[in-house]
Design an enzyme around this catalytic site. Structure first.
Site, PDB file in Angstrom:
ATOM      1  N   GLU A  70      34.356  47.853  33.395  1.00 30.28           N
ATOM      2  CA  GLU A  70      34.387  46.401  33.611  1.00 30.28           C
ATOM      3  C   GLU A  70      33.560  46.030  34.833  1.00 30.28           C
ATOM      4  OE1 GLU A  70      37.716  42.875  34.083  1.00 30.28           O
ATOM      5  OE2 GLU A  70      37.892  44.670  35.318  1.00 30.28           O
ATOM      6  N   TRP A  92      39.123  42.036  27.948  1.00 32.92           N
ATOM      7  CA  TRP A  92      38.721  40.626  27.894  1.00 32.92           C
ATOM      8  C   TRP A  92      38.792  40.061  26.477  1.00 32.92           C
ATOM      9  CZ3 TRP A  92      37.804  37.043  31.561  1.00 32.92           C
ATOM     10  CH2 TRP A  92      37.665  37.485  32.881  1.00 32.92           C
ATOM     11  N   TYR A 134      32.759  36.074  36.087  1.00 37.84           N
ATOM     12  CA  TYR A 134      32.400  36.853  37.270  1.00 37.84           C
ATOM     13  C   TYR A 134      30.933  37.270  37.376  1.00 37.84           C
ATOM     14  CZ  TYR A 134      37.481  37.318  37.689  1.00 37.84           C
ATOM     15  OH  TYR A 134      38.809  37.056  37.798  1.00 37.84           O
ATOM     16  N   CYS A 195      40.122  35.230  39.179  1.00 34.56           N
ATOM     17  CA  CYS A 195      41.325  35.555  39.938  1.00 34.56           C
ATOM     18  C   CYS A 195      40.939  36.296  41.212  1.00 34.56           C
ATOM     19  CB  CYS A 195      42.278  36.393  39.091  1.00 34.56           C
ATOM     20  SG  CYS A 195      42.926  35.522  37.652  1.00 34.56           S
ATOM     21  N   ARG A 215      43.247  34.840  44.246  1.00 35.04           N
ATOM     22  CA  ARG A 215      44.049  33.615  44.183  1.00 35.04           C
ATOM     23  C   ARG A 215      45.307  33.813  43.345  1.00 35.04           C
ATOM     24  NH1 ARG A 215      44.177  31.111  39.301  1.00 35.04           N
ATOM     25  NH2 ARG A 215      42.631  31.836  37.811  1.00 35.04           N
ATOM     26  N   ASP A 218      48.520  39.283  38.713  1.00 36.93           N
ATOM     27  CA  ASP A 218      49.565  39.862  37.874  1.00 36.93           C
ATOM     28  C   ASP A 218      49.824  41.258  38.429  1.00 36.93           C
ATOM     29  OD1 ASP A 218      51.034  41.172  35.960  1.00 36.93           O
ATOM     30  OD2 ASP A 218      49.698  40.703  34.288  1.00 36.93           O
TER      31      ASP A 218
END
Length: 313
Positions: A70, A92, A134, A195, A215, A218
């Site tokens: 990733e 994703w 991203y 995130c 921010r 999980d």
């Protein structure tokens, strides 16, 4: 429970103690997914990268190759899941799949959807793109140039990663070694707003340290990948800039556990961390953009069993 000496020796107690506090003391709320969470605000975990050490959780298996693929995908600037699906990386896929099911009404299974993404380029172009997530922001942040009469045209994109390497190499004392993913103008076009949004790097005494501001985290599922990727990116940058790895610092704003992760939480909190994975680079690529999964070897990693849990989309 481990004694105080055990806790001082293994970094993972930071993670397990945070998990316990969230589950026992966290504010319970309804979240975007509708699943519900318990959360705490403003938490920090630190890890020393000396001697090749990497922050891999040992109380469950972390699939570091998936996380690495990733990260390498981010560095290409690609925003379509096709390249990930072709490598068997499905982290994703749920977002495009959810959109496809919602807009077409077809109850396609994820495996079939991924297979079609890989085999059908036109289908992938239509349904596999995540928007300017991203990688797009990291290596091609959009700019606009005036052309007169109040009109603008798109200018050359900003490659934040290339500029970061240049800055680390030629101005190591700068306080501006930053990668930013939170492009306010494009948030609505993203499948999921970033995130892990802001990275900052710091050079001191020939060592490179990295810090991530996240921010939303999980803790049960996402954190393990986020922490690994922060450490790996820091290690890659250090190698490219002739620096030694220093420390990584992870900071989470809304750090949460999903209410349907009770089995995961209870099982993981019953386990004792032990051991440590170490990363070795098999070569030094020509640039930060030339790393491949084959360039990395992890040794000494002997985790406990994987713990399955549902992903909230």
């Amino acid at each position: 429970m481990a004694d105080a000496n055990d806790r001082s020796r293994h970094w993972e107690w930071q993670y397990l103690d945070l998990m316990r506090r969230i589950w026992e003391e966290g504010d319970e709320r309804v979240d975007r997914t509708g699943v519900g969470t318990r959360s705490l605000f403003g938490e920090t975990i630190r890890f020393n990268l000396a001697d090749g050490a990497m922050p891999l959780l040992t109380t469950k298996r972390v699939y570091w190759k998936t996380a690495t693929r990733e990260l390498l995908w981010f560095l290409t600037g690609d925003t379509n899941i096709r390249a990930l699906c072709a490598q068997g990386v499905e982290i994703w896929t749920d977002w495009p799949l959810d959109r496809y099911r919602r807009e077409t009404g077809e109850p396609i299974e994820r495996a079939a959807f991924s297979r079609r993404i890989v085999e059908d380029a036109e289908f992938a172009e239509r349904w596999g793109d995540l928007g300017p997530v991203y990688g797009k922001q990291w290596v091609d942040w959009p700019t606009y140039q005036p052309v007169g009469e109040g009109l603008y045209k798109q200018g050359p994109g900003v490659n934040q990663i290339a500029e970061l390497v240049e800055s680390l190499q030629h101005n190591p004392g700068s306080r501006r070694h930053i990668i930013e993913g939170w492009n306010v103008a494009e948030l609505d076009a993203m499948a999921l707003p970033p995130c892990h949004k802001t990275y900052q790097f710091h050079v001191a005494n020939g060592r490179l340290s990295g810090m991530l501001f996240q921010r939303s985290c999980d803790l049960g599922l996402g954190f393990a990948f986020n922490m690994w990727s922060l450490a790996l990116l820091t290690r890659m940058l250090a190698q490219q800039c002739n620096l030694e790895p220093g420390e990584v610092v992870w900071t989470g704003a809304d750090v949460h556990l999903y209410l349907n992760h009770a089995a995961l939480v209870e099982e993981q909190l019953s386990r004792i961390p032990a051991g440590e994975g170490r990363l070795t680079f098999n070569r030094r690529p020509a640039s930060i953009f030339d790393y491949r999964i084959e360039d990395m070897t992890v040794s000494g990693y002997a985790p406990q069993e994987h713990i399955a849990a549902p992903v909230a989309v």
